[in-house]
Design an enzyme around this catalytic site. Structure first.
Site, mmCIF file in Angstrom:
data_model
loop_
_atom_site.group_PDB
_atom_site.id
_atom_site.type_symbol
_atom_site.label_atom_id
_atom_site.label_comp_id
_atom_site.label_asym_id
_atom_site.label_seq_id
_atom_site.Cartn_x
_atom_site.Cartn_y
_atom_site.Cartn_z
ATOM 1 N N LYS A 70 0.867 -1.179 0.000
ATOM 2 C CA LYS A 70 0.000 0.000 0.000
ATOM 3 C C LYS A 70 0.907 1.233 0.000
ATOM 4 O O LYS A 70 1.953 1.232 0.666
ATOM 5 C CB LYS A 70 -0.870 -0.033 1.263
ATOM 6 C CG LYS A 70 -1.888 1.092 1.367
ATOM 7 C CD LYS A 70 -2.712 0.942 2.644
ATOM 8 C CE LYS A 70 -3.810 1.987 2.744
ATOM 9 N NZ LYS A 70 -4.617 1.841 3.979
ATOM 10 N N SER A 81 -9.616 1.910 3.098
ATOM 11 C CA SER A 81 -8.727 2.649 2.238
ATOM 12 C C SER A 81 -7.712 1.794 1.475
ATOM 13 O O SER A 81 -7.156 2.256 0.486
ATOM 14 C CB SER A 81 -7.977 3.679 3.081
ATOM 15 O OG SER A 81 -7.121 3.025 3.998
ATOM 16 N N SER A 92 -9.949 -0.573 7.223
ATOM 17 C CA SER A 92 -9.327 -0.339 5.906
ATOM 18 C C SER A 92 -8.616 -1.528 5.276
ATOM 19 O O SER A 92 -8.215 -1.461 4.116
ATOM 20 C CB SER A 92 -8.351 0.833 5.993
ATOM 21 O OG SER A 92 -9.045 2.050 5.958
#
Lengths: 496, 95
Positions: free
Chosen positions: A79, A154, A178
């Site tokens: 990420k 996210s 997330s």
């Protein structure tokens, strides 16, 4: 075309050891898939094809020298919130568009040492604030199961990339859901460990008392392999847990006969999609077949979790994001008139609207005269929520429920209604407030979209969670389902 | 609770954010909606409840007071917008 991309890390590792294919061949295969599907998915902010191939060649060399680590030569994605040395690390924000990290996050270093190949940096909501990836400054990621829908957030880029077979696994972070919510929306497995199990050093901070990294994988077994490499005490993170990392894979095959699983009654209310409810009820039956003892538990303060979270997270975010001032790194505005103009304009140009709103709410909650009524109150409610869990874990080993109240929603559907977007996190947020580990697993389909089941464990119970999750995946095949992927320019699904 | 324009401007100043005139009422609406969501907390009785700041109720660990990091000033300043002789440059603060 081979199907290497639909294999698990465990299977790839066996194939690599047998010499069925090399890490270089595997890496090139994934790079080809990235090239083919990225125009539709937008799951990466940056990719590093040349570096990935060079790392793969090095790992093939190490294997020839006798190294057989389970993650050696496995292509993964990080990420874009994890600092990677010498590479752009944006956190999905224009603020960090030009930020080349001078160091590696501890997680990145650990996974490098374990032998993984970093393919690229996955797309995300700006500074991890969002549940849809629509708040990325680099365009939203699309859900591989339906390109008109969001992948969740996210860590939406990470989940979409794993689901679409663009990498074997990906790292994510989870502040209010997330990792688990995008894993549910994309039909993959996502684990949020106990707070402090994985070092936060080098992870761009959002809300420090809630943030925790974890793996997104195809299976619970792969999550165990990833967690073993990611976890561990780190003197650079003062909140990191100083306890040895157990072998999560060692107990994964144990029987779950007699495991006490509590169904949280507050999770099955009016807001829950009926198809999701039905899928979760079916999943419960599968666990019963495996010998689990099912009972009902109550977490009466569940309804207060979203309000408390939306004080604590913005408050901590407003403090953490005060470091972006246009002076030391990140975006700086053109021709500042004075120091105040420099700071205000750099921040206002660099941050997106959702981030600015949350900073404003957090600043308000911490401002003179409001601290007790908001921040302190929210932290007291946090105690009540944590106590609910501690009471429940006196009766049961794990708590079960849906990960999300509805399947992946359409892009744009909730953009104008942030509060309804926040309510998407109703089942995941309380876990962060209490610092517990939890895993989301594919457990069915609703309207052609994946359904996620969440298992929540007591503090430090990752081994037990992964054991139950793995046994469930031995009994079911939801985790083996792959999305049909459309060709560039269309939204029509085609089998992989 | 209703947030008015004056409150927005005050918070923006504290947060060091610029809010353009045409955006003030939009922020006010958005914040009012968020505060309405948060307001629900006030119905909860939290008398004598100890607040949680670390979810494991762990205490902050302290490290030994010795230098462990090497000097990385040049690497950190390589990514700064404007530096000179090891200093970060900003517009003149003192006349």
């Amino acid at each position: 075309m081979t199907d290497w991309h639909s294999k698990t890390i465990k299977e790839m590792s066996i194939d690599l050891a047998k010499g069925e294919y090399s890490s270089e061949e595997l890496t090139r295969h994934f790079l080809k898939r990235i090239e083919q599907h990225e125009p539709n998915l937008n799951s990466f902010i940056s990719t590093f094809p040349e570096q990935a191939i060079s790392l793969a060649q090095q790992s093939d060399e190490k294997r020839r020298e006798g190294n057989s680590e389970p993650l050696l030569g496995i292509p993964i994605a990080h990420k874009d919130i994890f600092c990677t040395k010498g590479q752009r690390t944006t956190a999905g924000s224009n603020m960090l568009d030009n930020f080349i990290s001078p160091y590696d996050a501890t997680v990145v270093e650990n996974l490098k040492t374990a032998g993984t190949i970093n393919m690229g940096k996955a797309n995300m909501d700006e500074f991890a604030m969002g549940s849809s990836n629509e708040h990325s400054a680099y365009g939203n990621t699309r859900n591989p199961w339906d390109l008109a829908r969001v992948p969740g957030g996210s860590s939406g880029g990470s989940a979409a990339a794993v689901a679409a077979g663009l990498c074997a696994a990906a790292t994510g972070t989870d502040t209010g859901g997330s990792i688990r919510q995008p894993a549910a929306f994309c039909g993959v497995t996502g684990l949020k460990p106990t707070y402090g199990r994985i070092s936060r050093y080098g992870i761009i901070a959002f809300a420090s008392s809630l943030d925790q990294a974890g793996p997104i994988t195809r299976t619970a077994e792969d999550a165990a392999i990833m967690l073993e490499a990611m976890a561990g005490y780190d003197p650079k993170d003062s909140t990191s847990i100083n306890q040895p990392v157990p072998s999560y894979s060692a107990k994964i095959n144990d029987s779950i006969e007699g495991l006490k699983v509590g169904i949280c009654k507050e999770y099955f209310t009016d807001g829950l999609d009926r198809n999701i409810e039905a899928a979760i009820q079916d999943a419960v039956k599968e666990l019963e077949k495996l010998g689990a003892e099912i009972s009902e538990v109550s977490l009466p303060n569940t309804k207060h979790a979203v309000p408390a979270y939306y004080v604590i997270a913005p408050a901590e975010c407003s403090a953490n994001l005060s470091r972006y001032d246009g002076v030391r790194f990140g975006h700086r505005c053109e021709d500042p008139a004075d120091i105040s103009d420099l700071i205000k304009r750099s921040r206002s140009e660099g941050f997106g609207e959702e981030v600015k709103s949350r900073i404003m709410v957090g600043t308000f909650a911490l401002s003179a005269g409001y601290y007790d009524a908001y921040y302190r109150k929210a932290q007291q409610i946090r105690r009540l929520i944590k106590n609910d869990f501690l009471d429940a874990f006196k009766e049961v080993d794990l708590i079960l429920g849906p990960t999300t109240p509805s399947p992946a929603f359409k892009i744009g559907e909730k953009s104008n209604d942030p509060v309804s977007m926040y309510l998407e996190d109703i089942y995941t947020i309380s876990v962060n407030l209490a610092g517990l580990p939890a895993i989301s697993l594919p457990a069915g389909m609703a309207q052609g979209l994946p359904v996620g089941m969440q298992l929540i464990g007591s503090h430090h119970s990752e081994a037990q969670l992964l054991n139950a999750a793995h046994q469930f995946q031995q009994q079911t095949d939801w985790h083996l389902k792959s999305p049909g992927l459309a060709n560039a320019g269309t939204t029509e699904g085609k089998p992989l | 609770m209703k947030i008015d324009n004056e409150v927005i401007l005050n918070i923006a100043e504290l947060a060091q954010l610029e809010v353009k005139d045409e955006m003030i009422s939009q922020y006010a609406d958005k914040m009012t909606a968020m505060l309405n969501l948060i307001e629900e907390m006030q119905s909860v009785n939290t008398d004598n409840i100890e607040p949680v700041s670390n979810p494991l109720d762990a205490v902050q660990t302290m490290r030994e007071d010795k230098v462990t990091e090497k000097d990385l000033r040049d690497e950190y300043q390589a990514i700064a917008p404007e530096v000179d002789s090891g200093l970060y440059l900003v517009p003149r603060v003192v006349e």
